[in-house]
Design a protein around this motif. Sequence first.
Motif, PDB file in Angstrom:
ATOM      1  N   VAL A 105      -3.635 -12.589  10.839  1.00  0.00           N
ATOM      2  CA  VAL A 105      -4.085 -13.909  10.579  1.00  0.00           C
ATOM      3  C   VAL A 105      -2.797 -14.592  10.066  1.00  0.00           C
ATOM      4  CG1 VAL A 105      -5.586 -15.266   9.447  1.00  0.00           C
ATOM      5  CG2 VAL A 105      -6.459 -13.243  10.121  1.00  0.00           C
ATOM      6  N   ILE A 106      -2.324 -15.820  10.684  1.00  0.00           N
ATOM      7  CA  ILE A 106      -1.335 -16.564  10.115  1.00  0.00           C
ATOM      8  C   ILE A 106      -1.776 -17.836   9.750  1.00  0.00           C
ATOM      9  CG2 ILE A 106       0.917 -17.655  10.839  1.00  0.00           C
ATOM     10  CD1 ILE A 106      -0.210 -15.042  13.234  1.00  0.00           C
ATOM     11  N   ALA A 107      -1.869 -18.139   8.383  1.00  0.00           N
ATOM     12  CA  ALA A 107      -2.349 -19.121   7.820  1.00  0.00           C
ATOM     13  C   ALA A 107      -1.197 -19.858   7.253  1.00  0.00           C
ATOM     14  CB  ALA A 107      -3.105 -18.736   6.530  1.00  0.00           C
ATOM     15  N   ALA A 108      -1.199 -21.164   7.762  1.00  0.00           N
ATOM     16  CA  ALA A 108      -0.166 -22.210   7.533  1.00  0.00           C
ATOM     17  C   ALA A 108      -0.526 -23.361   6.679  1.00  0.00           C
ATOM     18  CB  ALA A 108       0.452 -22.853   8.766  1.00  0.00           C
ATOM     19  N   LYS A 109      -0.083 -23.732   5.410  1.00  0.00           N
ATOM     20  CA  LYS A 109      -0.579 -24.849   4.759  1.00  0.00           C
ATOM     21  C   LYS A 109       0.753 -25.514   4.677  1.00  0.00           C
ATOM     22  CE  LYS A 109      -3.027 -23.456   1.243  1.00  0.00           C
ATOM     23  NZ  LYS A 109      -3.317 -23.021  -0.051  1.00  0.00           N
ATOM     24  N   GLY A 110       0.447 -26.908   5.006  1.00  0.00           N
ATOM     25  CA  GLY A 110       1.549 -27.819   4.853  1.00  0.00           C
ATOM     26  C   GLY A 110       1.330 -29.138   3.907  1.00  0.00           C
ATOM     27  N   GLY A 111       1.689 -29.916   4.102  1.00  0.00           N
ATOM     28  CA  GLY A 111       1.500 -31.179   3.033  1.00  0.00           C
ATOM     29  C   GLY A 111       0.222 -31.949   2.884  1.00  0.00           C
ATOM     30  N   ALA A 112       0.130 -32.694   2.039  1.00  0.00           N
ATOM     31  CA  ALA A 112      -1.421 -33.358   1.945  1.00  0.00           C
ATOM     32  C   ALA A 112      -1.596 -34.343   3.017  1.00  0.00           C
ATOM     33  CB  ALA A 112      -1.507 -33.792   0.540  1.00  0.00           C
ATOM     34  N   VAL A 113      -2.605 -34.640   3.503  1.00  0.00           N
ATOM     35  CA  VAL A 113      -3.072 -35.572   4.234  1.00  0.00           C
ATOM     36  C   VAL A 113      -4.008 -36.770   3.666  1.00  0.00           C
ATOM     37  CG1 VAL A 113      -4.661 -36.170   6.107  1.00  0.00           C
ATOM     38  CG2 VAL A 113      -3.403 -34.062   6.358  1.00  0.00           C
ATOM     39  N   PRO A 114      -3.532 -37.888   3.502  1.00  0.00           N
ATOM     40  CA  PRO A 114      -4.084 -39.022   2.798  1.00  0.00           C
ATOM     41  C   PRO A 114      -5.555 -39.274   3.257  1.00  0.00           C
ATOM     42  CG  PRO A 114      -1.907 -39.786   3.573  1.00  0.00           C
ATOM     43  CD  PRO A 114      -2.328 -38.254   4.383  1.00  0.00           C
ATOM     44  N   VAL A 115      -6.622 -39.533   2.325  1.00  0.00           N
ATOM     45  CA  VAL A 115      -7.861 -39.704   2.585  1.00  0.00           C
ATOM     46  C   VAL A 115      -8.104 -41.116   2.472  1.00  0.00           C
ATOM     47  CG1 VAL A 115     -10.367 -39.283   1.900  1.00  0.00           C
ATOM     48  CG2 VAL A 115      -8.602 -37.576   1.605  1.00  0.00           C
ATOM     49  N   ALA A 116      -8.428 -41.886   3.511  1.00  0.00           N
ATOM     50  CA  ALA A 116      -8.894 -43.182   3.743  1.00  0.00           C
ATOM     51  C   ALA A 116      -9.974 -43.637   3.144  1.00  0.00           C
ATOM     52  CB  ALA A 116      -8.466 -43.847   5.092  1.00  0.00           C
ATOM     53  N   GLY A 117     -10.260 -44.714   2.840  1.00  0.00           N
ATOM     54  CA  GLY A 117     -11.730 -45.392   2.044  1.00  0.00           C
ATOM     55  C   GLY A 117     -11.832 -45.302   0.646  1.00  0.00           C
ATOM     56  N   VAL A 118     -10.941 -44.799  -0.139  1.00  0.00           N
ATOM     57  CA  VAL A 118     -10.966 -44.136  -1.619  1.00  0.00           C
ATOM     58  C   VAL A 118     -10.368 -45.414  -2.214  1.00  0.00           C
ATOM     59  CG1 VAL A 118     -10.707 -42.861  -3.401  1.00  0.00           C
ATOM     60  CG2 VAL A 118     -11.111 -42.010  -1.164  1.00  0.00           C
ATOM     61  N   GLU A 119     -11.245 -46.115  -3.107  1.00  0.00           N
ATOM     62  CA  GLU A 119     -10.663 -47.487  -3.812  1.00  0.00           C
ATOM     63  C   GLU A 119      -9.550 -46.918  -4.935  1.00  0.00           C
ATOM     64  OE1 GLU A 119     -13.676 -49.675  -5.751  1.00  0.00           O
ATOM     65  OE2 GLU A 119     -14.804 -50.023  -4.151  1.00  0.00           O
ATOM     66  N   ASP A 120      -8.403 -47.555  -4.820  1.00  0.00           N
ATOM     67  CA  ASP A 120      -7.473 -47.166  -5.606  1.00  0.00           C
ATOM     68  C   ASP A 120      -7.055 -48.097  -6.850  1.00  0.00           C
ATOM     69  OD1 ASP A 120      -5.160 -45.801  -6.314  1.00  0.00           O
ATOM     70  OD2 ASP A 120      -3.765 -46.844  -4.886  1.00  0.00           O
ATOM     71  N   THR A 121      -8.322 -48.074  -7.572  1.00  0.00           N
ATOM     72  CA  THR A 121      -8.219 -48.850  -8.679  1.00  0.00           C
ATOM     73  C   THR A 121      -7.316 -48.434  -9.791  1.00  0.00           C
ATOM     74  OG1 THR A 121     -10.322 -47.748  -9.522  1.00  0.00           O
ATOM     75  CG2 THR A 121     -10.627 -49.933  -8.176  1.00  0.00           C
ATOM     76  N   ALA A 122      -7.122 -47.116  -9.959  1.00  0.00           N
ATOM     77  CA  ALA A 122      -6.315 -46.467 -10.974  1.00  0.00           C
ATOM     78  C   ALA A 122      -5.137 -45.870 -10.433  1.00  0.00           C
ATOM     79  CB  ALA A 122      -7.360 -45.409 -11.665  1.00  0.00           C
ATOM     80  N   ASN A 123      -4.614 -46.464  -9.308  1.00  0.00           N
ATOM     81  CA  ASN A 123      -3.504 -46.076  -8.677  1.00  0.00           C
ATOM     82  C   ASN A 123      -3.162 -44.596  -8.583  1.00  0.00           C
ATOM     83  OD1 ASN A 123      -0.899 -46.758  -7.831  1.00  0.00           O
ATOM     84  ND2 ASN A 123       0.059 -46.429  -9.703  1.00  0.00           N
ATOM     85  N   ILE A 124      -4.456 -43.918  -8.242  1.00  0.00           N
ATOM     86  CA  ILE A 124      -4.869 -42.681  -7.985  1.00  0.00           C
ATOM     87  C   ILE A 124      -4.714 -42.330  -6.499  1.00  0.00           C
ATOM     88  CG2 ILE A 124      -5.804 -40.447  -8.172  1.00  0.00           C
ATOM     89  CD1 ILE A 124      -6.722 -41.547 -11.014  1.00  0.00           C
ATOM     90  N   ARG A 125      -4.114 -41.429  -5.817  1.00  0.00           N
ATOM     91  CA  ARG A 125      -3.958 -41.186  -4.556  1.00  0.00           C
ATOM     92  C   ARG A 125      -4.533 -40.053  -4.271  1.00  0.00           C
ATOM     93  NH1 ARG A 125       2.417 -42.553  -2.375  1.00  0.00           N
ATOM     94  NH2 ARG A 125       2.605 -44.758  -2.917  1.00  0.00           N
ATOM     95  N   VAL A 126      -5.507 -40.105  -3.106  1.00  0.00           N
ATOM     96  CA  VAL A 126      -6.529 -38.733  -2.899  1.00  0.00           C
ATOM     97  C   VAL A 126      -5.840 -38.233  -1.552  1.00  0.00           C
ATOM     98  CG1 VAL A 126      -8.640 -38.111  -2.311  1.00  0.00           C
ATOM     99  CG2 VAL A 126      -8.370 -39.975  -4.223  1.00  0.00           C
ATOM    100  N   GLY A 127      -5.599 -36.818  -1.383  1.00  0.00           N
ATOM    101  CA  GLY A 127      -5.250 -36.465  -0.269  1.00  0.00           C
ATOM    102  C   GLY A 127      -5.824 -34.759  -0.259  1.00  0.00           C
ATOM    103  N   LEU A 128      -5.840 -34.391   1.256  1.00  0.00           N
ATOM    104  CA  LEU A 128      -6.313 -33.028   1.434  1.00  0.00           C
ATOM    105  C   LEU A 128      -5.385 -32.148   1.837  1.00  0.00           C
ATOM    106  CD1 LEU A 128      -9.789 -33.920   3.587  1.00  0.00           C
ATOM    107  CD2 LEU A 128      -9.525 -33.015   1.159  1.00  0.00           C
ATOM    108  N   THR A 129      -5.213 -30.881   1.456  1.00  0.00           N
ATOM    109  CA  THR A 129      -4.131 -29.948   1.966  1.00  0.00           C
ATOM    110  C   THR A 129      -4.899 -29.326   2.939  1.00  0.00           C
ATOM    111  OG1 THR A 129      -3.112 -29.993  -0.159  1.00  0.00           O
ATOM    112  CG2 THR A 129      -2.675 -28.146   1.168  1.00  0.00           C
TER     113      THR A 129
END
Length: 255
Positions: A105-129
């Motif tokens: 089992v070769i498990a590869a973990k890369g960078g975070a993928v941005p999640v669209a549709g999230v309000e950025d009122t607090a200047n926070i970026r949401v992403g999924l690894t």
Amino acid sequence: GVLVAPHAVHIDHRVRSGSVLLYNPNAQPVEVTISTLFGYPVTDSAGNLTLHVVEQVDASQPSAAAWLQAFPRRLTVGPLERQTVRLLATPPPGLADGEYWARLVIAAKGGAVPVAGVEDTANIRVGLTLEVRTIIGVSYRKGPVRTGLALSNVRARRVRDSVEVRARLERQGNAAFVGTVRGELVDPAGAVRARFTSPIGVYYAIEPRFAMHVGTLPAGRYRVRLEVSTDREDLAPEVVLPASTVRDSLDLRVP
């Protein structure tokens, strides 16, 4: 994820080692973790192939997962880089002749993928690894091994614009059967109307489903032909054990 080569690895008892090559085609580094498990393909009632993972392996099962190690087990593969992972087998003393299996089992973990549709009122970026897993087969052989295939219970039916074919494939011998299934539909005039080709690995017994797109077929009696051989151009010759080709056929009436 990373690209892995080869698709399957064979380790001989005299050498007890092998290797896989990892390639990172991405512009970001990828963290890779390597582990092993014991599993083999099975089919469900609909003929779909899935990997059956055995959580509790007993002594009667031909598992090499517990004594197969990868070096390194954790690594980072840089952008557009290649790295080799060595495999070392340390079987227990007195191992009986035969073929033993594991899944790498070769498990590869890369960078975070941005999640669209999230309000950025607090200047926070949401992403999924994301973690992408690639699973390849490893066979370990000691002493004389042989394989073969019994083909039975071939059946076919028309399903909308396709012809579905199912059959029972049962391994013979003390090693897995690795090969290719080929099928074709022949019309009353002897012309081939459709074909399919599929790689297959038979570790015990399976009843897979295959489909051929045929579109509109005139009414009549057709012939479905099935052939299973050990031809595999995508695998190294030492991975595939030679065995006799098996064939069967049946009539299919289209109203």
